[in-house]
Write an enzyme that holds these catalytic residues in place. Structure first.
Site, mmCIF file in Angstrom:
data_model
loop_
_atom_site.group_PDB
_atom_site.id
_atom_site.type_symbol
_atom_site.label_atom_id
_atom_site.label_comp_id
_atom_site.label_asym_id
_atom_site.label_seq_id
_atom_site.Cartn_x
_atom_site.Cartn_y
_atom_site.Cartn_z
ATOM 1 N N ARG A 87 51.326 59.617 61.539
ATOM 2 C CA ARG A 87 52.351 60.255 62.381
ATOM 3 C C ARG A 87 51.611 61.162 63.349
ATOM 4 O O ARG A 87 50.998 62.156 62.932
ATOM 5 C CB ARG A 87 53.343 61.053 61.533
ATOM 6 C CG ARG A 87 54.201 61.987 62.369
ATOM 7 C CD ARG A 87 55.393 62.527 61.646
ATOM 8 N NE ARG A 87 56.361 61.473 61.418
ATOM 9 C CZ ARG A 87 57.621 61.688 61.033
ATOM 10 N NH1 ARG A 87 58.037 62.916 60.817
ATOM 11 N NH2 ARG A 87 58.444 60.690 60.849
ATOM 12 N N HIS A 111 58.931 54.645 66.720
ATOM 13 C CA HIS A 111 59.098 54.918 65.289
ATOM 14 C C HIS A 111 59.503 53.603 64.603
ATOM 15 O O HIS A 111 60.634 53.435 64.146
ATOM 16 C CB HIS A 111 60.176 55.987 65.106
ATOM 17 C CG HIS A 111 60.138 56.677 63.773
ATOM 18 N ND1 HIS A 111 59.238 56.359 62.780
ATOM 19 C CD2 HIS A 111 60.920 57.682 63.270
ATOM 20 C CE1 HIS A 111 59.464 57.137 61.731
ATOM 21 N NE2 HIS A 111 60.466 57.949 62.005
ATOM 22 N N GLN A 135 61.063 53.445 60.964
ATOM 23 C CA GLN A 135 62.446 53.907 60.965
ATOM 24 C C GLN A 135 63.378 52.764 61.359
ATOM 25 O O GLN A 135 64.403 52.520 60.713
ATOM 26 C CB GLN A 135 62.609 55.075 61.954
ATOM 27 C CG GLN A 135 64.048 55.556 62.082
ATOM 28 C CD GLN A 135 64.549 56.153 60.782
ATOM 29 O OE1 GLN A 135 63.906 57.058 60.247
ATOM 30 N NE2 GLN A 135 65.672 55.675 60.273
ATOM 31 N N ASP A 158 70.411 60.226 67.475
ATOM 32 C CA ASP A 158 69.184 60.920 67.051
ATOM 33 C C ASP A 158 69.236 62.300 67.706
ATOM 34 O O ASP A 158 70.080 62.555 68.585
ATOM 35 C CB ASP A 158 67.948 60.122 67.516
ATOM 36 C CG ASP A 158 66.623 60.738 67.081
ATOM 37 O OD1 ASP A 158 66.619 61.603 66.166
ATOM 38 O OD2 ASP A 158 65.574 60.362 67.656
ATOM 39 N N CYS A 187 68.832 58.733 62.236
ATOM 40 C CA CYS A 187 67.547 58.577 61.530
ATOM 41 C C CYS A 187 67.209 59.804 60.692
ATOM 42 O O CYS A 187 66.404 59.703 59.764
ATOM 43 C CB CYS A 187 66.436 58.269 62.519
ATOM 44 S SG CYS A 187 66.223 59.534 63.775
ATOM 45 N N ARG A 210 64.312 53.463 54.071
ATOM 46 C CA ARG A 210 62.916 53.672 54.494
ATOM 47 C C ARG A 210 61.967 53.217 53.386
ATOM 48 O O ARG A 210 60.966 52.554 53.646
ATOM 49 C CB ARG A 210 62.670 55.159 54.804
ATOM 50 C CG ARG A 210 63.364 55.701 56.038
ATOM 51 C CD ARG A 210 62.857 55.073 57.308
ATOM 52 N NE ARG A 210 61.419 55.251 57.479
ATOM 53 C CZ ARG A 210 60.843 56.334 58.019
ATOM 54 N NH1 ARG A 210 61.588 57.320 58.471
ATOM 55 N NH2 ARG A 210 59.540 56.411 58.150
HETATM 56 N N1 CP Z 1 63.439 59.884 59.947
HETATM 57 C C1 CP Z 1 62.234 60.444 59.723
HETATM 58 O O1 CP Z 1 61.187 59.946 60.158
HETATM 59 O O2 CP Z 1 62.287 61.565 58.965
HETATM 60 P P1 CP Z 1 61.067 62.567 58.744
HETATM 61 O O3 CP Z 1 60.731 63.166 60.091
HETATM 62 O O4 CP Z 1 61.580 63.593 57.784
HETATM 63 O O5 CP Z 1 59.905 61.812 58.196
HETATM 64 N N1 NVA Z 2 63.159 61.516 67.825
HETATM 65 C C1 NVA Z 2 62.846 62.312 66.657
HETATM 66 C C2 NVA Z 2 62.780 61.446 65.451
HETATM 67 C C3 NVA Z 2 62.516 62.181 64.163
HETATM 68 C C4 NVA Z 2 62.444 61.272 62.984
HETATM 69 C C5 NVA Z 2 61.557 63.077 66.874
HETATM 70 O O1 NVA Z 2 60.610 62.483 67.407
HETATM 71 O O2 NVA Z 2 61.490 64.248 66.513
#
Ligand code: CP
Ligand code: NVA
Length: 330
Positions: free
Chosen positions: A105, A132, A135, A226, A266, A294
């Protein structure tokens, strides 16, 4: 083993074909229904880099890796200090010497490409500024559970043309989903994403980016949203609250969709901004099934990537993963 995912990276949802997505969803559904995927990760260690915070992604990956017999090591940015203490390429080269795969990440998708380029073992995108994909694989399983299919499903994404939206646009193009993206002017998905989606598109299923929320919602199967302010955009939060205000997924907005429509997010949710408590906790919400999924899709994804461990030089621990994959993947 016939999985075309063996030894592969997953950097973008657009890396996957329709049949590969189906294979992941079928195996995930089988695992969720109780099929034992065995221990294809027995003896393997995966390094998980988190340059941004996480709840679902970290825990669902760690549990998935444990369930498949592997060992996860989560690394957080205060220790790794990607690009500051050490370059992304050097971090990748080092982890590649110790571990059998990297789940990352990262703030920047460019760094993910650097990590993938420097590692011999598989690299999986656990969210970047651009995408993502894990997701959206979970989202596709959730849509299939809710609608009985993905092909032809009508999905209305209301919000920012962000990382989640980009992976959704690719998924819609590959899986023949009728996706409507609704956002305020200035927050549309990037042109490069839309152009790539047009090249990926399997059929003539309509794909719309619109400001007309009523037209999008009228016959939709799914209402998806989102956060308006993604991680790293906190200084823009006030302006975004104003720009997105008319697109809050609340009870009034939901009445403009069929009563059978399901609501997805999400997570994490900024309750009271893009979605209200009444909707996220309401009868049409399937957000917690979505979050659970997930874990199942990531188990399936890793089982398919590590299905044939010849590339790792390690012996296959047992045949259960292979059997489960043979029975679910056409
Ligand atoms: N949806 C998602 O990726 O959640 P987190 O940011 O908690 O990992
Ligand atoms: N669009 C959001 C998704 C989090 C899972 C972000 O990038 O923060």
């Amino acid at each position: 083993m016939s999985s075309t995912l063996v030894g592969r990276d997953l950097l973008s949802l657009s890396d996957l074909s329709a049949s590969e997505i189906t294979a992941i969803l079928d195996l995930a559904a089988a695992a969720k229904a109780g099929t034992d995927l065995g221990r294809p990760l027995e003896g393997l260690t995966l390094a998980l880099i988190f340059q941004r915070p996480s709840n679902r992604t970290r825990v669902s990956f760690e549990v998935a890796i444990h369930r498949l017999g592997g060992h996860p090591i989560a690394l957080f940015n205060p220790e790794v200090q990607l690009g500051e203490r050490e370059s992304a390429a050097d971090i990748s080269r080092i982890l590649d010497r110790y571990a059998d795969g990297i789940v990352a990440r990262l703030v920047s998708h460019r760094d993910l490409l650097t990590i993938a380029g420097a590692a011999r073992s598989p690299v999986v995108n656990a969210l970047t500024d651009a995408e993502h994909p894990c997701q959206v694989l979970a989202d596709l399983l959730t849509v299939r559970e809710a609608c009985g299919r993905t092909s032809g499903a009508r999905v209305t994404y209301i919000g920012d043309g962000n990382n989640v939206c980009a992976s959704w646009i690719y998924a819609a193009a590959i899986c023949d989903i009728d996706l409507r993206v609704v956002g305020p002017p200035g927050y549309e998905p990037r042109d490069a994403v839309l152009e790539r989606a047009v090249r990926l598109r399997a059929s003539s299923t309509p794909f719309t980016v619109t400001h007309d929320v009523d037209a999008a919602l009228r016959d939709t199967d799914i209402v998806y949203t989102d956060v308006w302010t993604s991680m790293g955009q906190e200084t823009e939060q006030q302006r975004r609250r104003e720009d997105f205000a008319r697109l809050q997924v609340n009870d009034a907005l939901l009445t403009r969709a069929p009563r059978s429509a399901r609501v997805m997010h999400c997570l994490p949710a900024h309750r009271g901004e893009e979605i209200t408590d009444s909707v996220i906790d309401g009868a049409q919400s399937i957000v917690f099934d979505q979050a659970e999924n997930r874990m199942w899709v990531q188990m399936a994804l890793l089982a398919l990537i590590y299905a044939d461990r010849a590339h790792t030089g390690l012996p296959q621990p047992d045949g259960r993963a292979d059997r489960a994959i043979r029975e679910t993947v056409a």
